[in-house]
Design a protein around this motif. Sequence first.
Motif, PDB file in Angstrom:
ATOM      1  N   GLN C  96     -70.952  31.950 -38.406  1.00 30.99           N
ATOM      2  CA  GLN C  96     -70.988  32.786 -39.607  1.00 30.99           C
ATOM      3  C   GLN C  96     -71.677  32.033 -40.748  1.00 30.99           C
ATOM      4  O   GLN C  96     -71.233  30.970 -41.146  1.00 30.99           O
ATOM      5  CB  GLN C  96     -69.555  33.167 -40.002  1.00 30.99           C
ATOM      6  N   LYS C  97     -72.767  32.595 -41.263  1.00 29.00           N
ATOM      7  CA  LYS C  97     -73.518  31.913 -42.320  1.00 29.00           C
ATOM      8  C   LYS C  97     -73.696  32.781 -43.560  1.00 29.00           C
ATOM      9  O   LYS C  97     -74.344  32.365 -44.512  1.00 29.00           O
ATOM     10  CB  LYS C  97     -74.906  31.498 -41.803  1.00 29.00           C
ATOM     11  N   ARG C  98     -73.197  33.997 -43.527  1.00 35.81           N
ATOM     12  CA  ARG C  98     -73.394  34.870 -44.689  1.00 35.81           C
ATOM     13  C   ARG C  98     -72.265  34.671 -45.696  1.00 35.81           C
ATOM     14  O   ARG C  98     -72.480  34.566 -46.884  1.00 35.81           O
ATOM     15  CB  ARG C  98     -73.434  36.330 -44.247  1.00 35.81           C
ATOM     16  N   PHE C 234     -59.825  22.751 -54.830  1.00 41.58           N
ATOM     17  CA  PHE C 234     -61.199  22.713 -54.317  1.00 41.58           C
ATOM     18  C   PHE C 234     -61.261  21.952 -52.991  1.00 41.58           C
ATOM     19  O   PHE C 234     -61.806  22.438 -52.006  1.00 41.58           O
ATOM     20  CB  PHE C 234     -62.122  22.069 -55.358  1.00 41.58           C
ATOM     21  N   VAL C 235     -60.659  20.766 -52.997  1.00 42.67           N
ATOM     22  CA  VAL C 235     -60.722  19.949 -51.778  1.00 42.67           C
ATOM     23  C   VAL C 235     -60.012  20.643 -50.623  1.00 42.67           C
ATOM     24  O   VAL C 235     -60.523  20.685 -49.494  1.00 42.67           O
ATOM     25  CB  VAL C 235     -60.126  18.545 -52.038  1.00 42.67           C
ATOM     26  N   TYR C 244     -68.316  25.575 -44.963  1.00 39.22           N
ATOM     27  CA  TYR C 244     -68.652  25.192 -46.335  1.00 39.22           C
ATOM     28  C   TYR C 244     -69.933  24.349 -46.379  1.00 39.22           C
ATOM     29  O   TYR C 244     -70.839  24.617 -47.168  1.00 39.22           O
ATOM     30  CB  TYR C 244     -67.488  24.418 -46.983  1.00 39.22           C
ATOM     31  N   VAL C 245     -70.021  23.342 -45.529  1.00 40.56           N
ATOM     32  CA  VAL C 245     -71.171  22.431 -45.569  1.00 40.56           C
ATOM     33  C   VAL C 245     -72.462  23.161 -45.219  1.00 40.56           C
ATOM     34  O   VAL C 245     -73.489  22.999 -45.878  1.00 40.56           O
ATOM     35  CB  VAL C 245     -70.951  21.241 -44.611  1.00 40.56           C
ATOM     36  N   SER C 246     -72.395  24.028 -44.212  1.00 35.45           N
ATOM     37  CA  SER C 246     -73.649  24.645 -43.769  1.00 35.45           C
ATOM     38  C   SER C 246     -74.132  25.731 -44.735  1.00 35.45           C
ATOM     39  O   SER C 246     -75.280  26.149 -44.659  1.00 35.45           O
ATOM     40  CB  SER C 246     -73.526  25.185 -42.341  1.00 35.45           C
ATOM     41  N   LEU C 247     -73.287  26.166 -45.666  1.00 33.78           N
ATOM     42  CA  LEU C 247     -73.763  27.139 -46.652  1.00 33.78           C
ATOM     43  C   LEU C 247     -74.471  26.480 -47.832  1.00 33.78           C
ATOM     44  O   LEU C 247     -75.099  27.156 -48.646  1.00 33.78           O
ATOM     45  CB  LEU C 247     -72.602  28.008 -47.171  1.00 33.78           C
ATOM     46  N   GLY C 248     -74.378  25.151 -47.931  1.00 35.94           N
ATOM     47  CA  GLY C 248     -75.111  24.424 -48.958  1.00 35.94           C
ATOM     48  C   GLY C 248     -74.733  24.853 -50.363  1.00 35.94           C
ATOM     49  O   GLY C 248     -73.555  25.048 -50.676  1.00 35.94           O
ATOM     50  N   ALA C 249     -75.752  25.010 -51.219  1.00 35.36           N
ATOM     51  CA  ALA C 249     -75.499  25.320 -52.633  1.00 35.36           C
ATOM     52  C   ALA C 249     -74.773  26.654 -52.790  1.00 35.36           C
ATOM     53  O   ALA C 249     -73.987  26.833 -53.725  1.00 35.36           O
ATOM     54  CB  ALA C 249     -76.810  25.327 -53.404  1.00 35.36           C
ATOM     55  N   ARG C 250     -75.007  27.605 -51.872  1.00 34.38           N
ATOM     56  CA  ARG C 250     -74.325  28.905 -51.983  1.00 34.38           C
ATOM     57  C   ARG C 250     -72.821  28.718 -51.829  1.00 34.38           C
ATOM     58  O   ARG C 250     -72.028  29.362 -52.503  1.00 34.38           O
ATOM     59  CB  ARG C 250     -74.835  29.875 -50.923  1.00 34.38           C
ATOM     60  N   PHE C 252     -71.162  25.909 -52.443  1.00 37.33           N
ATOM     61  CA  PHE C 252     -70.694  25.163 -53.623  1.00 37.33           C
ATOM     62  C   PHE C 252     -70.478  26.107 -54.803  1.00 37.33           C
ATOM     63  O   PHE C 252     -69.432  26.085 -55.454  1.00 37.33           O
ATOM     64  CB  PHE C 252     -71.722  24.088 -53.974  1.00 37.33           C
ATOM     65  N   ASP C 253     -71.474  26.948 -55.073  1.00 35.16           N
ATOM     66  CA  ASP C 253     -71.364  27.872 -56.207  1.00 35.16           C
ATOM     67  C   ASP C 253     -70.181  28.823 -56.019  1.00 35.16           C
ATOM     68  O   ASP C 253     -69.413  29.080 -56.947  1.00 35.16           O
ATOM     69  CB  ASP C 253     -72.652  28.691 -56.358  1.00 35.16           C
TER      70      ASP C 253
END
Lengths: 333, 92, 287
Positions: C96-98, C234-235, C244-250, C252-253
Motif C-alpha cells: 500500500q503506497k497511497r 509521533f514516534v 511510513y518510510v516508503s511514503l517519504g515526505a508525504r 512525514f507531512d
Amino acid sequence: MNDARLLTRILADPSRIGEVRDWTALLCAARAESLGGTLAFRLEGSPVPPKVASILLDARRDAAQARTQALWEAEMARRALADTGIPVVLLKGTAYAAAGLPPALGRSIGDLDILVPRTALPRVEEALLGAGWEWVKENAYDDHYYRTWMHELPPLIHRERDRMIDVHHTILPLTARRTPDAQAMIDDSVALGDGLRILAPEDMVLHAVAHLFADGDLAGGLRNLWDIDRLLRSFTETPAFWSRLDARARRHDLLAPLQRALRLAARFYRTPVEQALAGRSAGDALYERRLLARDGWGRATRRGTRLGFYVRSHWLRMPPMMLAKHLLEKARR
Amino acid sequence: MAGPRYIADPEDQVQSVPLEGLIVLYHRPSGMTHLLAPPGPQILAALAGEVGDAEAVLARISEHFDLAADDPAAAIAARLGELEAAGLVRRV
Amino acid sequence: MRHALALKIGPVSFRIGSAWREPLAQLERLYAGYPAADEVADFTVRLEPATPWRRFARPSVAIRGDYTLPDAAPLPLPLGLLAAEMGMNLQMALGQKRYLLLHAGIVARDGEALILTGASGAGKSTLAALLGEQGWRFMGDEFGLLDPETGFLHPFPRAISLKNAALALFDGADPGRLGPVLRGTPKGMIRHLRPPADAIARMAEPARPALILFPRYGRDFPAEDRPVGAAEVFVRLTQASTNYVSLGARGFDALTALVAEVPARAIDYGSSAEAIAMVERLWAARA
C-alpha cells in the motif's frame, strides 16, 4: 496472449495498450517480474482507466522514494570510503540512477552493489565495518564459500539503516567458466561528479549481460533485458559504440552471451542492434520460453524449463565436484 | 587545535516540525526522519551550506542559544559525531 | 487460477485466487453484502500448494501474491480462510503506497474518527469491534488508512478477527455474521465477524481524525488515563505504520499534521466495560 509477452510488447510500445484485456493480470505479471515501476513510467500520460492511472501513480511515487534511498546508500558508502582513496564503482540499479541513465526510470533497486579492486578488499571491509555496517549473520561455511568462490564479500548490512551492501571484486564468480577482466573495468570506469564511479558504456552493457545469463537461473530476466535495451538505446549514438562493444566483449570473454542478449532484446523490446554483431542462433527459442514463463496471476510457469535453467546456472558457476559439495552443505542445514 | 570541519545540507533540503521542544526533521536527500533535541537543530542551522568546525559552530550558535555544558566545544564535537553518523552533516 | 474471488474493502480492491474452493467459499459467505469490486484490482493474493503435491496430500496453503514474504509459513487447508485474510494483510502492509497505514482500530461518530492504536494484544481490535456494536461506526480493526492529501481516514472494514477470549464477547451476534471457528492457528482460536451493516454501507465515507487513544489491557490494571506528549505520539505512530518510510515526505507531512492537530491519551483498563466508559468520557472531553 501470454501475459509476460503482452508486458514486453507494451513496454516496447506503450501505444499498444488497446490490446490490454485484463489490467489486473498485466499489473500482476509486471510486479512479479520487478517491472511494475518501469511499466508505470512507460504509461505515464497514456489514456488508461482511472483506477489503473491511480495504481500507476502510486508505483511512480514508490519508485521515486526507492531511488532516493538507493542513492543515499551510495552516498553513505562514498563517505565511509572517501578517505581510503579506493576507486568505488557503482553497479546495476544504483549506477543507472546515479548517472541518470534511462533504465533507472521506475526501476526497483535492491541492495547497493559496488565493485572495488580485489587487493583493496580488506581496507574496504574495515572502513565499512567502522562506519556502521555489520555482517549479516552467516555460518562459517557460507563465509568461506563467499570469500573463496563468489565474486563478492559476504553481504553486509547497515545496523541503523537496515540496508545491504554487496562488495564485488569481479563481476562473475571465480568459479564461472568465463573470466571477465574486472581490473580493466575498474581502470576504464568513469568518475561521476561526487567521486563515485560508474562503468564505461560498453562495460556497463557487458555487466548487464553477464548478470542476465550467469548470475542465476534467468530469474528477473525480462527486467535485466530491459536494462540492456535502455542502455543500448542511449549509447547507440556514441561514435564507434558497436565496434568498441564487440572488442570489449571479446576482451571479457563475453561475446556469445552478448550476442544472445542482443538478439533477445531485439526480439522482446525491438532494440536497435547491429545485426552483424548479434548474429543468429537456433537456441534462442528455449531462452525465450524461459523468459516468458510468467502468467497473469504472477505465477512462475513452465516448471520443466525453469528446472533446466536452474541446474544449468549452477553448472555455469561451479565445476561439478564443487557443486556436489555445495548442495550437500545446503541440504545438511 | 582545530577539529574536523563539517557541512550540513542547505536548509531547503530539510523540513522541520517542532514537537514539544524537540524537532522532527525530514531529510530530503535520504528520505529519513530524525527526532532531534537541542542543540542538534541549532548545529544543523549553523552548518547549513556553510563549513565549520566545533569552535565555529559554537561561535555561531552561542549568540541565540545558551549551551549549558562545562566544555561547550567538546559537547558540540560529540553532537557533531552523532549527526555525522546519522548522515545529517558530513566532513569536508 | 482454479478458483477466484474479487473483494472490495473501503477504497482497496483485491483479487484472490485459490487452488481450493473451500477458502474462497468461506470468504464469500463472510463478505456477503459488500459492494462489487473494481474491475481492476489493487492487489492479487494467491493461495496455492506450498509444493505441487501439497494440493492433495496433507494440503498446505502457501500465502503468496503481488507481495510475498519468502519465509512465511504455510497453513493447513482448514485454516485457508485465515490464509486469505493474512494474504490481504500482507499486500496492504508491503504494497500500500497511497495511504499512510496505521496499525489501529478505527471507529467514527458524526464524521469524526477515533484512532485506537498500541502494541499487539492491547485490545484495540476488540475495543473497535465492541464500539462498532454500540453506536459507533466501525471503520476497521487492523488498519487505518490516512489520506495524505486530505488528512482524512478511509474506512477499511475487513472482517473482524476475534481471538480467544474475545470470541465469547460476541456470542450474541447474528450467527450469519460469524465465520467458522478456526482452532490451532498461530494466534490460538480465531473467529471472524462481519462488521455491522452500516459499516459496510458507508465504507466509502472517510472521517476526520479527532482523538488518538493508546489502550493497554491488564486484568489488574486500574482504569486510568494520562496525556501522551506529541513527540512520543509521533514516534509511536511511525512504529505503528508499515509504510511510513516508503511514503517519504508525504508520510512525514501527513503524520506531523495528524500529531499536531489531534489530541492523544493513553488508557489502561482491566475490563472492556471500563474501557468503553473511558472512551466515551474522553471522547466527550476531547479538545
